[in-house]
Design an enzyme around this catalytic site. Structure first.
Site, PDB file in Angstrom:
ATOM      1  CG  HIS A 231      -1.641  -1.231   1.485  1.00 27.61           C
ATOM      2  ND1 HIS A 231      -2.853  -1.514   0.909  1.00 27.61           N
ATOM      3  CD2 HIS A 231      -1.346  -2.318   2.254  1.00 27.61           C
ATOM      4  CE1 HIS A 231      -3.287  -2.694   1.302  1.00 27.61           C
ATOM      5  NE2 HIS A 231      -2.389  -3.211   2.126  1.00 27.61           N
TER       6      HIS A 231
HETATM    7  C1  BDR Z   1      -2.136   0.163   5.886  1.00 28.92           C
HETATM    8  O1  BDR Z   1      -2.120  -0.521   7.134  1.00 28.92           O
HETATM    9  C2  BDR Z   1      -0.821  -0.979   7.429  1.00 28.92           C
HETATM   10  O2  BDR Z   1      -0.835  -2.304   7.846  1.00 28.92           O
HETATM   11  C3  BDR Z   1       0.017  -0.773   6.196  1.00 28.92           C
HETATM   12  O3  BDR Z   1       1.350  -0.419   6.547  1.00 28.92           O
HETATM   13  C4  BDR Z   1      -0.674   0.324   5.453  1.00 28.92           C
HETATM   14  O4  BDR Z   1      -0.202   1.592   5.831  1.00 28.92           O
HETATM   15  C5  BDR Z   1      -3.010  -0.610   4.930  1.00 28.92           C
HETATM   16  O5  BDR Z   1      -4.315  -0.702   5.414  1.00 28.92           O
END
Ligand code: BDR
Ligand code: CA
Length: 300
Positions: A231
């Site tokens: 992400h």
């Molecule tokens: C987000 O949540 C975290 O686990 C990841 O680093 C990302 O920023 C995705 O939902």
């Protein structure tokens, strides 16, 4: 050049965001700030220091907030116990750069106030530090160019059916940031769940004889067996290589209830019909370009 501060909770995909940042052509990184999120603040801060050492990034670093504004901490499981998929030992070092401050909100404020140019914030963890910055130092708003956020979704969630992790962890902070009036770019799950590399590319990383590629292989191999998207790099790439994405103006609100909708982001279509928008939301990704940027960052 875009002068920026990265606020994050490393985290495997946060680490990927820093790899991409290191290679960015148009971004001038001024500082790193940790926050409680995927794992505890002690872990995210240590991971920040070790990653900076690995990538030879020499900028001021500070520790941020240990708990969300109102809620109890809520940790993720997909990043392993240490936040580095259990592989922090591969990048541990006795001579990591010391923290320049114990309070990243103050550090960010000082950088913003001392800068002649406006500062962009990239925030890819819970928005606790950023909300505190905007509330404590409202005068900083006019010196912030924009905040590029990974969080939320305009489709479905990943903690509840409606809520994305970063906004679920600190919904009150997300609400403060979205109501602040500062320009926002939102990379939500609707796009970031599609942002990944292939299994072949992950395996390829293991064949490259350098420490960074081997480490990237290990953490991504673990992480991508549990999560579909890398992400956080989206919030870096959208600034450095905007042509990788398409964006739409929207009016996004954040829900702060306690049930299924805790931290949910949703569109206010009535506001939009009247021509009011509070952010740009990423709606399309060129996946081949995204994969090339990531692979270059992991291998060069
Ligand atoms: C987000 O949540 C975290 O686990 C990841 O680093 C990302 O920023 C995705 O939902
Ligand atoms: Ca993150």
């Amino acid at each position: 050049m875009i002068n920026c501060i990265l606020d994050f909770d490393p985290g495997v995909d946060d680490a990927a965001a820093l790899f991409v940042m290191k290679k960015a052509k148009n971004l001038n990184l001024l500082a790193l700030s940790s926050v409680n999120g995927n794992v505890s603040l002690d872990h995210t801060t240590r991971n920040m220091q070790c990653l900076a050492k690995l990538l030879d990034i020499d900028v001021p670093m500070a520790k941020g907030q240990e708990v969300p504004l109102v809620r109890e901490p809520f940790f993720a499981t997909v990043h392993g116990n240490d936040g580095m998929a259990g592989f922090r030992h591969m990048i541990e070092s006795d001579d990591v750069k010391e923290l320049t401050s114990e309070n990243s909100v103050i550090m960010m404020h000082e950088i913003i106030q001392n800068s002649k140019e406006k500062i962009t914030i990239i925030a890819v963890g819970p928005l606790t530090n950023i909300a505190l910055l905007l509330k404590t130092f409202p005068e900083d708003k006019e010196k912030i160019e924009q905040i590029s956020i990974m969080g939320g979704s305009i489709t479905s969630g990943n903690v509840t059916s409606l809520s994305e992790f970063n906004f679920y962890v600190d919904p009150e902070a997300a609400k403060i940031v979205f109501e602040s009036g500062v320009d926002i770019i939102m990379a939500g799950l609707n796009i970031t769940e599609k942002a990944n590399i292939t299994r072949e590319q992950i395996m390829l990383l293991d064949t490259i004889e350098n420490r960074k590629s081997k480490f990237a292989h290990r953490i991504l191999d673990y992480y991508l067996s549990n999560d579909s998207g890398i992400h956080d790099p989206c919030s870096v790439i959208v600034l450095d290589d905007p042509e990788v994405f398409e964006m739409e103006d929207m009016y996004i609100k954040i829900d702060v209830q306690n049930d299924e909708t805790r931290g949910m982001s949703y569109r206010d279509l009535r506001k939009e019909r009247n021509g009011h928008y509070n952010c740009k939301v990423i709606t399309e990704i060129d996946i081949e370009k995204f994969r090339k940027i990531l692979m270059d960052a992991f291998t060069e």
